[in-house]
Design an enzyme around this catalytic site. Structure first.
Site, PDB file in Angstrom:
ATOM      1  N   ASP A  55       0.843  -1.201   0.000  1.00  0.00           N
ATOM      2  CA  ASP A  55       0.000   0.000   0.000  1.00  0.00           C
ATOM      3  C   ASP A  55       0.880   1.253   0.000  1.00  0.00           C
ATOM      4  O   ASP A  55       0.373   2.377  -0.044  1.00  0.00           O
ATOM      5  CB  ASP A  55      -1.010  -0.016   1.160  1.00  0.00           C
ATOM      6  CG  ASP A  55      -0.356   0.001   2.522  1.00  0.00           C
ATOM      7  OD1 ASP A  55       0.879  -0.093   2.600  1.00  0.00           O
ATOM      8  OD2 ASP A  55      -1.099   0.121   3.530  1.00  0.00           O
ATOM      9  N   SER A  56       2.212   1.039   0.020  1.00  0.00           N
ATOM     10  CA  SER A  56       3.135   2.148  -0.257  1.00  0.00           C
ATOM     11  C   SER A  56       2.837   2.753  -1.619  1.00  0.00           C
ATOM     12  O   SER A  56       3.258   3.878  -1.904  1.00  0.00           O
ATOM     13  CB  SER A  56       4.588   1.657  -0.196  1.00  0.00           C
ATOM     14  OG  SER A  56       4.754   0.476  -0.963  1.00  0.00           O
ATOM     15  N   ASP A  94      -1.174  -6.144  -0.257  1.00  0.00           N
ATOM     16  CA  ASP A  94      -1.244  -5.449   1.028  1.00  0.00           C
ATOM     17  C   ASP A  94      -2.677  -4.975   1.236  1.00  0.00           C
ATOM     18  O   ASP A  94      -3.215  -4.242   0.384  1.00  0.00           O
ATOM     19  CB  ASP A  94      -0.321  -4.221   0.938  1.00  0.00           C
ATOM     20  CG  ASP A  94       0.374  -3.907   2.233  1.00  0.00           C
ATOM     21  OD1 ASP A  94       0.107  -4.583   3.241  1.00  0.00           O
ATOM     22  OD2 ASP A  94       1.204  -2.981   2.215  1.00  0.00           O
ATOM     23  N   LYS A 124      -1.297  -9.311   3.038  1.00  0.00           N
ATOM     24  CA  LYS A 124      -0.523  -8.864   4.208  1.00  0.00           C
ATOM     25  C   LYS A 124      -1.397  -7.931   5.023  1.00  0.00           C
ATOM     26  O   LYS A 124      -2.103  -7.086   4.448  1.00  0.00           O
ATOM     27  CB  LYS A 124       0.756  -8.133   3.776  1.00  0.00           C
ATOM     28  CG  LYS A 124       1.537  -7.543   4.943  1.00  0.00           C
ATOM     29  CD  LYS A 124       2.931  -7.076   4.544  1.00  0.00           C
ATOM     30  CE  LYS A 124       3.000  -5.683   3.990  1.00  0.00           C
ATOM     31  NZ  LYS A 124       2.504  -4.634   4.892  1.00  0.00           N
ATOM     32  N   GLU A 126      -1.292  -5.410   8.691  1.00  0.00           N
ATOM     33  CA  GLU A 126      -0.415  -4.815   9.701  1.00  0.00           C
ATOM     34  C   GLU A 126      -0.972  -5.052  11.101  1.00  0.00           C
ATOM     35  O   GLU A 126      -2.179  -5.004  11.311  1.00  0.00           O
ATOM     36  CB  GLU A 126      -0.305  -3.295   9.462  1.00  0.00           C
ATOM     37  CG  GLU A 126       0.435  -2.947   8.192  1.00  0.00           C
ATOM     38  CD  GLU A 126       0.660  -1.437   8.019  1.00  0.00           C
ATOM     39  OE1 GLU A 126       0.343  -0.654   8.939  1.00  0.00           O
ATOM     40  OE2 GLU A 126       1.155  -1.053   6.939  1.00  0.00           O
ATOM     41  N   GLU A 193       9.560  -4.164  10.410  1.00  0.00           N
ATOM     42  CA  GLU A 193       9.983  -2.887   9.819  1.00  0.00           C
ATOM     43  C   GLU A 193      10.556  -1.965  10.897  1.00  0.00           C
ATOM     44  O   GLU A 193       9.901  -1.690  11.921  1.00  0.00           O
ATOM     45  CB  GLU A 193       8.790  -2.213   9.111  1.00  0.00           C
ATOM     46  CG  GLU A 193       9.171  -0.873   8.490  1.00  0.00           C
ATOM     47  CD  GLU A 193       8.191  -0.346   7.455  1.00  0.00           C
ATOM     48  OE1 GLU A 193       7.245  -1.075   7.102  1.00  0.00           O
ATOM     49  OE2 GLU A 193       8.376   0.803   7.013  1.00  0.00           O
TER      50      GLU A 193
HETATM   51  O1  KIV Z   1       3.545  -1.103   1.662  1.00  0.00           O
HETATM   52  C1  KIV Z   1       4.710  -1.519   1.633  1.00  0.00           C
HETATM   53  O2  KIV Z   1       5.477  -1.286   0.691  1.00  0.00           O
HETATM   54  C2  KIV Z   1       5.166  -2.330   2.752  1.00  0.00           C
HETATM   55  C3  KIV Z   1       6.616  -2.710   2.813  1.00  0.00           C
HETATM   56  C4  KIV Z   1       7.422  -1.562   3.280  1.00  0.00           C
HETATM   57  C5  KIV Z   1       6.849  -3.903   3.643  1.00  0.00           C
HETATM   58  O3  KIV Z   1       4.402  -2.647   3.621  1.00  0.00           O
END
Ligand code: KIV
Length: 297
Positions: A55-56, A94, A124, A126, A193
């Site tokens: 989600d970056s 994510d 994924k 969090e 992280e």
């Molecule tokens: O969203 C993302 O890119 C991430 C990575 C930094 C692990 O969660």
């Protein structure tokens, strides 16, 4: 120009147990983020094991200041593209902020969209604590889950900014316990992280599942970097845990300036960039135009 090494397309998709086996063999796991098909294919051809549709993307691709605004619809579009490009790597989607925190049912509905509609192999999420029931619920319906502890960007306001976590004994202990709880809840891997390397090392030793570090030192079972950080596409300053393996900002800037200059001086396109037409057809075209002009006079 050198030709990139190509991985034969028949190489089969990696399986999740293969990641665990890599940990057992002490063979390090590589993971990168990607947000489009071409990048995912390049990661595949470079022999990367896991591609994360992070989600970056909210920051790297969509121009937001944090990951919080990423939506399901945006993440689904990006995940579909990545799943088309990545053949051998495991594709992890994510889950964006708000798509899993509310209830197990909501988390399942959204995770099913990632796996069934977008072609992700896993999701994924969090955090731990209240998220442990989410992990169990997703795993119970057959969706593999990667956990994420330490600096969890979706909680950046609560954490007081993008800063290292787990630097006190109490916090480190909380992460250690949470990591074990995520493994017991069914996670197949865990992102750590921005936590001090000794904390990440103790967690890595304690778990049977692989840890993937970002700013967590070399003792994790694998490493992940954000595509734009790794390739030098992120504006400075980058976080201290980033190693830039290329300066694509400079490469792209030079190429774009050359293009602009060529167009402005008329040196692009050249004949080899254009299409031919037979002299007969051209003559017919010209005489039709001339006849039309004559009729209008
Ligand atoms: O969203 C993302 O890119 C991430 C990575 C930094 C692990 O969660």
């Amino acid at each position: 120009m050198s030709t990139p090494t190509r991985i034969p397309p028949e190489r089969p998709k990696l399986s999740l147990p293969e990641l665990t086996a890599m940990k057992q063999r002490r063979q390090r796991i590589t993971m990168v983020t990607a947000y489009d098909a071409r990048s995912a294919r390049l990661a595949d051809e470079a022999d990367v094991e896991v591609v994360l549709v992070g989600d970056s993307a909210a920051m790297t691709v969509l121009g937001h200041d944090s990951t919080v605004p990423a939506t399901m619809d945006e993440m689904l579009v990006l995940t579909r593209a990545v799943a088309r490009g990545a053949r051998r790597p495991i594709v992890v989607a994510d889950m964006p902020f708000g798509s899993f925190q509310v209830s197990d049912e909501r988390a399942i509905d959204n995770a099913v969209r990632f796996v069934k509609d977008a072609g992700a192999d896993a999701v994924k999420i969090e955090g731990a604590g209240p998220m442990l029931t989410r992990v169990r619920a997703l795993v119970d319906v057959g969706i593999p889950v990667m956990g994420h502890l330490g600096l969890t960007p979706q909680s950046v306001m609560l954490l007081g900014g993008y800063k290292a976590q787990g630097r006190t004994a109490a916090q480190a202990h909380r992460f250690y316990d949470a990591a074990g709880a995520l493994e017991r809840a069914g996670c197949f891997a865990l992102v750590l992280e921005a936590v001090p390397p000794p904390v990440a090392a103790r967690i890595t030793d304690a778990l049977g599942i692989p840890t993937i570090g970002i700013g967590a030192g070399a003792d994790c079972d694998g490493q992940v970097l954000v595509w734009h950080d790794l390739l030098g596409l992120t504006p400075q300053p980058v976080p201290r845990f980033v190693k830039q393996y290329a300066d694509l900002t400079a490469v792209i800037g030079t190429a774009l300036r050359a293009y602009v200059a060529d167009v402005r001086r008329g040196s692009f396109p050249e004949p080899q960039h254009t299409y031919t037409m037979s002299a007969d057809e051209l003559e017919r075209f010209e005489s039709e135009l001339a006849a039309g002009a004559a009729r209008r006079r």
